[in-house]
Design an enzyme around this catalytic site. Structure first.
Site, PDB file in Angstrom:
ATOM      1  N   LYS A  61       0.807  -1.214   0.000  1.00 44.14           N
ATOM      2  CA  LYS A  61       0.000   0.000   0.000  1.00 44.14           C
ATOM      3  C   LYS A  61       0.846   1.272   0.000  1.00 44.14           C
ATOM      4  O   LYS A  61       0.664   2.165  -0.835  1.00 44.14           O
ATOM      5  CB  LYS A  61      -0.893  -0.045   1.244  1.00 44.14           C
ATOM      6  CG  LYS A  61      -1.675   1.173   1.531  1.00 44.14           C
ATOM      7  CD  LYS A  61      -2.580   0.908   2.724  1.00 44.14           C
ATOM      8  CE  LYS A  61      -1.798   0.726   4.013  1.00 44.14           C
ATOM      9  NZ  LYS A  61      -1.586   1.979   4.730  1.00 44.14           N
ATOM     10  N   ASP A 249      -4.508   8.200   2.549  1.00 42.11           N
ATOM     11  CA  ASP A 249      -4.082   6.922   3.110  1.00 42.11           C
ATOM     12  C   ASP A 249      -5.134   6.439   4.108  1.00 42.11           C
ATOM     13  O   ASP A 249      -5.842   7.247   4.696  1.00 42.11           O
ATOM     14  CB  ASP A 249      -2.739   7.152   3.822  1.00 42.11           C
ATOM     15  CG  ASP A 249      -2.052   5.854   4.187  1.00 42.11           C
ATOM     16  OD1 ASP A 249      -2.457   4.807   3.656  1.00 42.11           O
ATOM     17  OD2 ASP A 249      -1.103   5.890   4.994  1.00 42.11           O
ATOM     18  N   GLU A 250      -5.224   5.148   4.314  1.00 44.86           N
ATOM     19  CA  GLU A 250      -6.143   4.581   5.313  1.00 44.86           C
ATOM     20  C   GLU A 250      -7.558   5.143   5.182  1.00 44.86           C
ATOM     21  O   GLU A 250      -8.162   5.574   6.173  1.00 44.86           O
ATOM     22  CB  GLU A 250      -5.618   4.860   6.737  1.00 44.86           C
ATOM     23  CG  GLU A 250      -4.181   4.468   6.975  1.00 44.86           C
ATOM     24  CD  GLU A 250      -3.990   3.012   7.342  1.00 44.86           C
ATOM     25  OE1 GLU A 250      -4.911   2.200   7.041  1.00 44.86           O
ATOM     26  OE2 GLU A 250      -2.932   2.681   7.877  1.00 44.86           O
ATOM     27  N   GLN A 280      -9.403  -3.596   7.594  1.00 45.12           N
ATOM     28  CA  GLN A 280      -8.566  -3.052   8.661  1.00 45.12           C
ATOM     29  C   GLN A 280      -9.175  -1.797   9.277  1.00 45.12           C
ATOM     30  O   GLN A 280      -8.466  -1.005   9.902  1.00 45.12           O
ATOM     31  CB  GLN A 280      -7.166  -2.744   8.141  1.00 45.12           C
ATOM     32  CG  GLN A 280      -6.395  -3.991   7.760  1.00 45.12           C
ATOM     33  CD  GLN A 280      -4.947  -3.681   7.429  1.00 45.12           C
ATOM     34  OE1 GLN A 280      -4.184  -3.246   8.270  1.00 45.12           O
ATOM     35  NE2 GLN A 280      -4.575  -3.892   6.179  1.00 45.12           N
ATOM     36  N   ARG A 629       0.176  -8.782  11.031  1.00 45.92           N
ATOM     37  CA  ARG A 629       1.427  -8.052  11.294  1.00 45.92           C
ATOM     38  C   ARG A 629       2.622  -8.997  11.198  1.00 45.92           C
ATOM     39  O   ARG A 629       3.760  -8.575  11.108  1.00 45.92           O
ATOM     40  CB  ARG A 629       1.438  -7.413  12.693  1.00 45.92           C
ATOM     41  CG  ARG A 629       0.401  -6.343  12.970  1.00 45.92           C
ATOM     42  CD  ARG A 629       0.345  -5.309  11.921  1.00 45.92           C
ATOM     43  NE  ARG A 629      -0.681  -5.651  10.944  1.00 45.92           N
ATOM     44  CZ  ARG A 629      -0.788  -5.063   9.763  1.00 45.92           C
ATOM     45  NH1 ARG A 629       0.044  -4.124   9.404  1.00 45.92           N
ATOM     46  NH2 ARG A 629      -1.726  -5.441   8.914  1.00 45.92           N
TER      47      ARG A 629
END
Length: 785
Positions: A61, A249-250, A280, A629
């Site tokens: 990403k 982003d995000e 997420q 992760r």
DNA sequence: CTGGAGCGTAAGATT
DNA sequence: TACGCTCCAG
């Protein structure tokens, strides 16, 4: 810490792009593009119009975002200053700047509009502050100030502050601001329960107070932007001109206010590229709307949606486990991560149990040391917890065995009392209208100016509609303050402020700060303090002064403090990272330990209570974030007992454990020196599945696992088809002998204390403990008394 | 106005 | 359990 960001397979090639960014002709297929996979490449090259990149965990990403920016610059579609790039955290912004710098070289300096929503919001707001009733040097209040101010507002309205706590009002107002609602916009009846329907009135009063104080809270930074853009189309048009390309982003974490902000800005050139992962989205509780990402195509007509599903981070076992878990969520866009890197030797995700949090910490400590002996670095390992109180047992254990660790995102530097006090002094000097700062330190150190006096000053200020410091100046000329001692103290304090303020221009602000802390008696106060943490506080104050030197002006420093929450303590020592799952988003580690997978803790009870199914799904996404992760090894733990609010509580394994796919999971039997408690805390079974020839056959048939299943009791929505056994039968099988205790017998338990046996099932006792109440325990953990 | 005792309640995350 | 806040006495 370990390279904390997405690591995509191809390594960056800085040279070529830098050259092009400086203006050379672009090659047909630039190097940096050729090294991307087809989807990434499309995400980079589709520069015009709205684009949504659905980027699963570890699919590159950040790489796409940074390369896209490099591409825009290399192809001369925009100058650095014409690109708006927004992130949520300062860390992400820093990392992005750093990685773009690697690609394009020093011209990254020109990216003036790369930052968090809030920092960009402030920047815009300072330029046009007067249009929304502020001065450009407005103060940014943090949560603490915010609540103190609300308390005042509540009191001013004669509302019972105990019944309607300021904290709650803060949450309510925050939620309105997150949704982009000014007091006028709040739908009638919304939040009506607060203070019998006076919530909106309080909101309005609070906003008015903010304006008087020339201050903003975090929510306002965006809300005032929205107001600015809506009421001043010419200003908005100006930004349309300015921002040729927007990147976000995000995106899954945007709230309504942020969404509206983006949409207003994107109306101009429509070149908006949002990158995110609906799986997420873990910030619903603070107003994030997953819906924003789910309906992107509707909001931005003609949008191109690109999915990145090729994972470059984790083993297939880790991906398999995480992917299967997340399929239990409804309402997702649906991505399936895959990897080409299939390592036949890769470890499955391991699941283990502990008796209590101390054993959990000890066992994880041992795992870490074992890895360390094999040559793994501590920097490559992390412990990710659901709630910060879990950190304690790890810290205690690691301190006692001398294992280096680092807590990420703990209590923040500037949130400490002494730092906030020191800042309050600086704020009063820099911003005389900052009443909150004045009230904070007017009697710190003690000057004999008590609550009564402060209220007097405050009321006078309100009545005259002037800053409290001016009100003080007026009042000390009169007899209204009875005590001459108090009056003298105030006069001295005001004189000091005047003196310090006069030095603002001719002194370095670091030195000035030192002088203020010295002359005010603040440093002295801590030097006199005999408590254990006083030296540390003095050290922090020194650190504060030191850190000021990096800033141009006092104002710049104060703004940094208000907006940049994280102190970047990237020590170079080798250490295990301990952090919450929330702060782990965006990071990656070779080895990840996930303790505390118990019903009530994870999924967190409060999440379930407050948001029901949506809450559960958010918790599940958090679990997904946790597992993904890990690059090489993930190990999940739960402990049968945990102390919460000082009381021991026995736990049932998290339902998420049931949702992991068998073929990617291995259940571990504990064989620690402390006697080895199994899943569910039943005790050591001696023979385990490790005795079997093939350790990889049905791991779910282990007694411990079945006990876990049985223990779970109530059927869950997604319960697996796992062979179950009645508890009694299982226990009988496992021990082969009846209990040596009798009904009514008085026993002693290490954790729970004294109690009487009220039920016996095989080796399992139900004991009514005097302190801890009724618990089921295994007889080997109690002694006759 | 200050300091201490006692009581109550809270222990999810972030700019 | 732990801390914060309120209340009370000096």
């Amino acid at each position: 810490m370990t390279a904390p960001f997405d690591s995509s397979a191809p390594a960056p090639r800085p040279g070529g792009i830098a050259a092009r960014a400086l203006g050379r002709a672009a090659a047909p297929t630039p190097d940096y593009v050729a090294r991307l996979n087809p989807e990434q490449r499309m995400a980079v090259e589709t520069t015009e119009g709205p684009v949504l990149v659905l980027a699963g965990a570890g699919t590159g990403k950040t790489r796409v975002l940074t390369t896209r920016i490099a591409h825009l610059l290399a192809t001369q579609k925009a100058y650095p200053s014409q690109i708006l790039a927004v992130t949520f955290t300062n860390k992400a912004a820093r990392e992005m700047r750093h990685r773009i710098g690697d690609l394009i070289g020093p011209s990254v300096e020109g990216m003036n509009w790369l930052g968090t929503f809030h920092s960009i919001g402030v920047k815009i707001l300072r330029r046009h502050a007067e249009l929304v009733g502020l001065r450009s040097d407005f103060t940014i209040l943090d949560t603490d100030d915010q609540i103190r101010l609300m308390k005042q507002v509540i009191q001013a309205e004669n509302i019972d502050e105990k019944r309607w706590p300021a904290r709650q009002l803060a949450n309510l107002i925050d939620s309105w601001k997150n949704r982009g609602l000014t007091p006028e916009d709040v739908p009638p009846g919304d939040g009506g329960s607060f203070a019998d329907g006076r919530g909106v009135k309080l909101y309005k009063a609070y906003q008015a107070r903010l304006k008087t104080l020339n201050a903003c809270d975090f929510g306002d930074l965006l809300l005032e932007n929205l107001r600015l853009f809506r009421e001043h189309p010419d200003v908005l048009r100006d930004y349309h001109q300015r921002f040729h390309y927007m990147l976000v982003d995000e995106y899954q974490d945007t709230n309504v206010a942020q969404y509206l902000w983006l949409r207003l800005l994107a109306q101009g050139r429509k070149n908006i590229c949002c990158v995110g992962d609906d799986d997420q989205s873990i910030y619903g509780w603070r107003g994030a709307e997953v819906d924003n990402i789910l309906r992107f195509e509707k909001d931005f007509p003609g949008a191109v949606v690109i999915k990145l599903e090729r994972n470059y981070r984790s083993t297939s076992h880790i991906l398999g486990a995480a992917s299967h878990l997340i399929t239990h969520n409804e309402g997702r866009l649906g991505k399936t991560l895959f990897t080409d890197a299939v390592d036949p030797n890769a470890a499955r995700v391991r699941v283990a149990s502990a008796w209590d949090s101390e054993e959990e910490a000890r066992a994880i400590g041992e795992e870490i040391e074992a890895l360390q002996r094999k040559g793994h670095r501590l920097n490559d390992m992390a412990i990710l917890v659901r709630a910060s109180f879990q950190m304690r047992s790890f810290e205690e254990r690691f301190v006692s065995i001398g294992l280096n660790y680092r807590v990420i995102g703990g209590p923040r530097f500037y949130e400490r009392q002494e730092i906030r006090d020191a800042l309050a002094y600086l704020r009063v000097v820099a911003q005389p209208a900052d009443d909150l700062a004045f009230e904070r330190i007017v009697n710190v150190p003690k000057r004999g100016i008590g609550e009564t006096t402060v209220r007097l000053l405050h009321d006078h200020a309100r009545a005259r509609d002037i800053p409290i410091i001016e009100a003080t100046d007026e009042l000390i000329q009169t007899e209204e303050i009875k005590s001459t001692k108090t009056r003298t103290a105030l006069r001295d304090l005001l004189a000091s402020f005047g003196r310090w303020r006069s030095r603002l221009d001719d002194m370095k602000h670091g030195e000035l700060a030192e002088m203020i802390l010295e002359e005010s008696g603040y440093t002295d106060m801590w030097q006199q303090d005999r408590s254990a943490d006083a030296p540390g506080r003095l050290e922090n104050l020194k650190e504060l002064v030191r850190s000021m030197e990096a800033f141009e002006s006092l104002g710049g420093f104060l703004e940094h403090i208000a907006l940049v929450m994280d102190t970047d303590n990237t020590e170079n020592q080798d250490a295990v990272s301990i952090m919450t799952l929330h702060s782990a988003k965006g990071l990656e580690f070779e080895t990840v330990f996930l303790p505390g997978w118990e019903e009530g803790l994870f999924p967190h009870q409060r999440s379930l209570d407050e948001s029901g199914r949506a809450g559960l799904e958010e918790e599940r996404r958090l679990a997904y974030v946790g597992i993904t992760r890990a690059k090489q090894r993930a190990m999940i733990w739960f402990s049968s007992n945990r102390r919460i609010h000082g009381l021991w509580q026995s736990n049932v394994p998290s339902r998420f454990l049931d949702e992991l796919p068998e073929k990617h999971v291995e259940v571990i039997e504990q064989t620690s020196s402390y006697g080895g408690y199994n899943v569910g805390g039943v005790g050591n079974y001696g023979a385990s599945r490790f005795d079997r020839a093939d350790p990889f056959t049905n791991t779910y048939s282990t007694p411990g696992w079945q006990r876990a299943q049985a223990n779970k009791g109530s059927a869950q929505a997604h319960a697996r088809a796992v062979p179950r056994q009645i508890e009694g039968e299982l226990v009988a099988k496992s021990t082969g002998s009846a209990s040596k205790y009798k009904l009514g017998e008085r026993v002693f338990h290490q954790k729970f204390g004294y109690g009487a046996v009220i039920e016996i099932e095989g080796n399992k006792l139900t004991v009514d403990f005097e302190k801890a109440g009724s618990k089921k325990v295994v007889d080997s953990f109690v002694t006759k008394h």
